[in-house]
Design a protein around this motif. Structure first.
Motif, PDB file in Angstrom:
ATOM      1  N   LEU A 161       0.847  -1.200   0.000  1.00 65.68           N
ATOM      2  CA  LEU A 161       0.000   0.000   0.000  1.00 65.68           C
ATOM      3  C   LEU A 161       0.880   1.247   0.000  1.00 65.68           C
ATOM      4  O   LEU A 161       0.636   2.196  -0.760  1.00 65.68           O
ATOM      5  N   ILE A 162       1.912   1.231   0.853  1.00 66.45           N
ATOM      6  CA  ILE A 162       2.861   2.356   0.873  1.00 66.45           C
ATOM      7  C   ILE A 162       3.533   2.506  -0.483  1.00 66.45           C
ATOM      8  O   ILE A 162       3.705   3.620  -1.002  1.00 66.45           O
ATOM      9  N   TRP A 163       3.898   1.387  -1.092  1.00 66.05           N
ATOM     10  CA  TRP A 163       4.568   1.395  -2.402  1.00 66.05           C
ATOM     11  C   TRP A 163       3.685   2.061  -3.463  1.00 66.05           C
ATOM     12  O   TRP A 163       4.125   2.960  -4.186  1.00 66.05           O
ATOM     13  N   PHE A 164       2.428   1.612  -3.546  1.00 66.98           N
ATOM     14  CA  PHE A 164       1.541   2.150  -4.583  1.00 66.98           C
ATOM     15  C   PHE A 164       1.222   3.623  -4.345  1.00 66.98           C
ATOM     16  O   PHE A 164       1.167   4.411  -5.302  1.00 66.98           O
ATOM     17  N   LEU A 165       1.011   3.990  -3.084  1.00 65.02           N
ATOM     18  CA  LEU A 165       0.775   5.403  -2.794  1.00 65.02           C
ATOM     19  C   LEU A 165       2.010   6.236  -3.140  1.00 65.02           C
ATOM     20  O   LEU A 165       1.891   7.348  -3.677  1.00 65.02           O
ATOM     21  N   MET A 166       3.200   5.683  -2.879  1.00 60.40           N
ATOM     22  CA  MET A 166       4.434   6.397  -3.180  1.00 60.40           C
ATOM     23  C   MET A 166       4.580   6.632  -4.685  1.00 60.40           C
ATOM     24  O   MET A 166       4.821   7.760  -5.122  1.00 60.40           O
ATOM     25  N   ILE A 167       4.411   5.563  -5.497  1.00 63.93           N
ATOM     26  CA  ILE A 167       4.616   5.734  -6.942  1.00 63.93           C
ATOM     27  C   ILE A 167       3.520   6.607  -7.544  1.00 63.93           C
ATOM     28  O   ILE A 167       3.756   7.362  -8.494  1.00 63.93           O
ATOM     29  N   GLY A 168       2.310   6.545  -6.964  1.00 69.48           N
ATOM     30  CA  GLY A 168       1.221   7.378  -7.461  1.00 69.48           C
ATOM     31  C   GLY A 168       1.456   8.854  -7.173  1.00 69.48           C
ATOM     32  O   GLY A 168       1.287   9.710  -8.050  1.00 69.48           O
ATOM     33  N   ILE A 169       1.883   9.158  -5.940  1.00 71.67           N
ATOM     34  CA  ILE A 169       2.126  10.551  -5.553  1.00 71.67           C
ATOM     35  C   ILE A 169       3.309  11.129  -6.325  1.00 71.67           C
ATOM     36  O   ILE A 169       3.253  12.271  -6.820  1.00 71.67           O
ATOM     37  N   LEU A 170       4.397  10.369  -6.420  1.00 75.79           N
ATOM     38  CA  LEU A 170       5.570  10.844  -7.167  1.00 75.79           C
ATOM     39  C   LEU A 170       5.213  11.135  -8.623  1.00 75.79           C
ATOM     40  O   LEU A 170       5.651  12.132  -9.207  1.00 75.79           O
TER      41      LEU A 170
END
Length: 648
Positions: free
Chosen positions: A166-175
């Motif tokens: 979840l952290i990974w997907f939120l990170m790549i989405g926000i970046l």
């Protein structure tokens, strides 16, 4: 967790299990696309490449797998072998795409951990240069720890996979979103015009297709993991996953458009990160790639286990580290994958070199899945028109990707093709040899031997061999067994017993069936048991038989009077001792086979010596097993002329 219930917990589990492979693709896809243009950023290549990625994710992953393929489940279980079990009775030739697809999926999986983990570690190059040798050591160390951990099971660590992903997907989405706001021009890439223009007019369109395909390689694994978390949880989580993936690709594209004409030597995925965040980003990316690798390894165990139960793969020892359904460990597969992954790292060294070979075999798997899916729609769903559309549309897309990926053969793809070919041939040997033996197998009726059972019981000179003698039979007819079994009882070494049990094991298309049928052939003397076991269950015949016999004694169908000196164990009734007779076939020089059939049978017998023994496979205590060797006799290779006696 009930698979049809959607909760926050179930959604997190789905994120952690299903999307490891496809979720980490942003690490290397844009870099692979850039490499087709000599690492120079070009507006035409970037717009067209991102457009191709978007529509590949939409057509291949969303429409084919999420909408259509996930509905082709076998009692909630997915994967190419689960799909095959649904359609195999409609046409014998469907074993061919199943074997080819399964072999290709296993072979291409050897590249997933190296390319993912290496791509993550190489992100540190954005901060400071790292020598290739150092990267190789770090990657191999991570891979070794990952594979060594498998024997202990992944239930505990698996609980933290979801939050990390979840952290990974939120990170790549926000970046990605941050870069998108800086250069919103990239949104034009959603228009398929740019994808079509690049394919028709691009100088290296074929190579770009091969690079773009990497964005959807995890779709097949997504289908295979259906049984772990359920269709509804995948449906809901895919919405978040696809949004984040698209934002990541658009963000990387926006950054590259802003640097149009520049030489980009580092991964765009890490270049879009703020300088202070790169270390954190590398750590999260490494964790995500480890999870992706873990999903692949677990999926490989499941795939091989299903192939074994379908009798198209040699029997390997399967261990269950904990009580969690679906948690299994196959040491031989674990070691083979570990060696293969380390070899890939040592051969290719850099992620960009691995990418040049990655994805070739998985296109074959996807094409085979399309063939099976079209037959599923045709025969099971009775939708002939839809089956043709699926075959034509997705078959065309995947054939195009296969053609594009075929150019990877000389740059390293030959490795996965050789492994694929080896696995396919192994499954062919196992499947075809079973057909040969089935063709020449002879059955006899046990009713014809009732008098012989009486005679052997009345023979006072013959000692009691065991209270219960057990044979495993391939016969589907409850009153018949192989002639070699009756020969073993009455001729090989006459075996007197109080009870004779003939057991047939039927592996069902349902994954977790556990049932049995019982027939009496000779009153309180000769019995037939048929176990119906799901293709994802272990075959612990020792324990199952003890449980069934106790049930039959309680119902009065089997009457056994224990001796006074017999000791009951754990509250169970004393039922005497059991002796399992396993008949091992050997090739006989007197048998007449064609050269090819003889080679296949010889290969299978050799493989059987190298794999798990029958007693371990069936879960039988080795202390109560006796193995008898019998020749496979077909025809007669000796001179047909009758031998003549010579008198002095």
């Amino acid at each position: 967790m009930k698979k049809n219930v959607v909760t926050i917990g179930s959604l997190l589990v789905a994120l952690g299990i299903v999307y490891g492979d496809i979720g980490t693709s942003p690490l290397y896809v844009m870099q692979a696309i850039l490499s087709t243009n000599n690492n120079y950023s070009s507006a035409n290549v970037i717009l067209g490449g991102v457009s191709l990625v978007f529509w590949t994710l939409t057509l291949q992953t969303t429409i084919k797998y999420i909408i259509f393929t996930l509905r082709a489940d076998n009692k909630g279980e997915g994967g190419i072998f689960a799909l095959y079990t649904l359609v195999k009775r409609y046409a014998k030739w469907l074993i061919v795409p199943a074997i080819i697809g399964g072999g290709a999926l296993l072979a291409d999986g050897i590249l997933t951990p190296p390319v993912s983990v290496t791509s993550a570690i190489e992100g540190l190059n954005v901060l400071f240069p790292i020598k290739d040798e150092v990267t190789i050591v770090i990657v191999i160390a991570i891979i070794l720890v990952l594979f060594l951990f498998q024997r202990f099971g992944t239930e505990k660590i698996g609980k933290i996979f979801g939050p990390i992903m979840l952290i990974w997907f939120l990170m790549i989405g926000i970046l990605g979103l941050v870069q998108l706001t800086k250069n919103p021009t990239i949104i034009k890439a959603i228009n398929p015009y740019y994808a079509i223009r690049l394919i028709l007019h691009g100088n290296s369109a074929v190579y770009i297709l091969g690079a773009v395909f990497l964005c959807t390689t995890g779709a097949e694994a997504l289908y295979s993991d259906l049984g772990h978390c359920g269709r509804s949880n995948i449906y809901y989580t895919w919405v978040l996953v696809k949004i984040c993936l698209v934002l990541s690709y658009l963000g990387q594209g926006a950054y590259l458009l802003a640097h149009n004409g520049d030489l980009i030597t580092e991964s765009p995925f890490f270049l879009i990160m703020p300088h202070w965040f790169i270390i954190i980003g590398v750590i999260i990316a490494t964790l995500a790639t480890i999870i992706a690798s873990q999903a692949l390894i677990s999926g490989s165990f499941t795939l091989v286990s299903e192939a074994i139960k379908l009798n198209i793969f040699p029997r390997l020892h399967i261990r269950y580290p904990n009580g969690e359904k679906g948690q299994l460990y196959i040491a031989a597969v674990n070691y083979a994958l570990c060696i293969g992954c380390i070899a890939i790292v040592l051969i290719f060294k850099k992620s960009e070199n691995m990418e040049s070979a990655y994805g070739l075999a998985i296109t074959i798997t996807m094409l085979m899945t399309t063939i099976l899916l079209s037959q599923y729609m045709r025969y099971k769903k009775k939708k002939k028109v839809l089956s043709i559309i699926i075959l034509v549309v997705f078959g065309t897309i995947e054939t195009s990707f296969l053609y594009a990926n075929s150019f990877k053969i000389i740059s390293g793809g030959y490795i996965t093709l050789l492994i694929t070919a080896g696995l396919i041939f192994l499954m062919y040997i196992w499947s075809y040899s079973s057909q040969i033996k089935k063709k020449y197998r002879r059955f006899v009726s046990l009713f014809d031997y009732e008098e012989k059972f009486n005679l052997i019981e009345e023979d006072k000179e013959l000692p009691l061999y065991a209270s219960n003698i057990v044979y495993l039979t391939k016969s589907r007819k409850w009153s018949e067994v192989e002639n070699k079994i009756v020969y073993s009882i009455f001729n090989k070494q006459p075996k007197k017993a109080q009870y004779y049990w003939f057991i047939h094991i039927q592996v069902t298309d349902e994954p977790y069936t556990k049932a049995y049928k019982f027939k009496t052939i000779k009153e309180n003397k000769v019995f037939r048991l048929e176990f119906k076991l799901g293709f994802r269950l272990s075959q612990g015949i020792n324990g199952l038989l003890a449980e069934v016999v106790e049930q039959l004694m309680e119902s009065g169908e089997v009457q056994f009077k224990p001796k006074d000196y017999m000791i009951t164990s754990r509250g169970r009734k004393a039922i005497g001792n059991f002796k399992f007779i396993l008949i091992e076939e050997i090739l006989c020089s007197e048998s007449v086979f064609t050269g090819w059939d003889k080679f296949i049978l010889s290969a299978k017998l050799l493989i059987k010596r190298l794999t798990v023994s029958p007693e371990k496979w069936y879960g039988i205590d080795t202390s109560v097993v006796e193995v008898e060797k019998v020749p496979i006799l077909v025809g007669n290779n000796s001179n047909s002329k009758k031998i003549v006696r010579i008198y002095d």
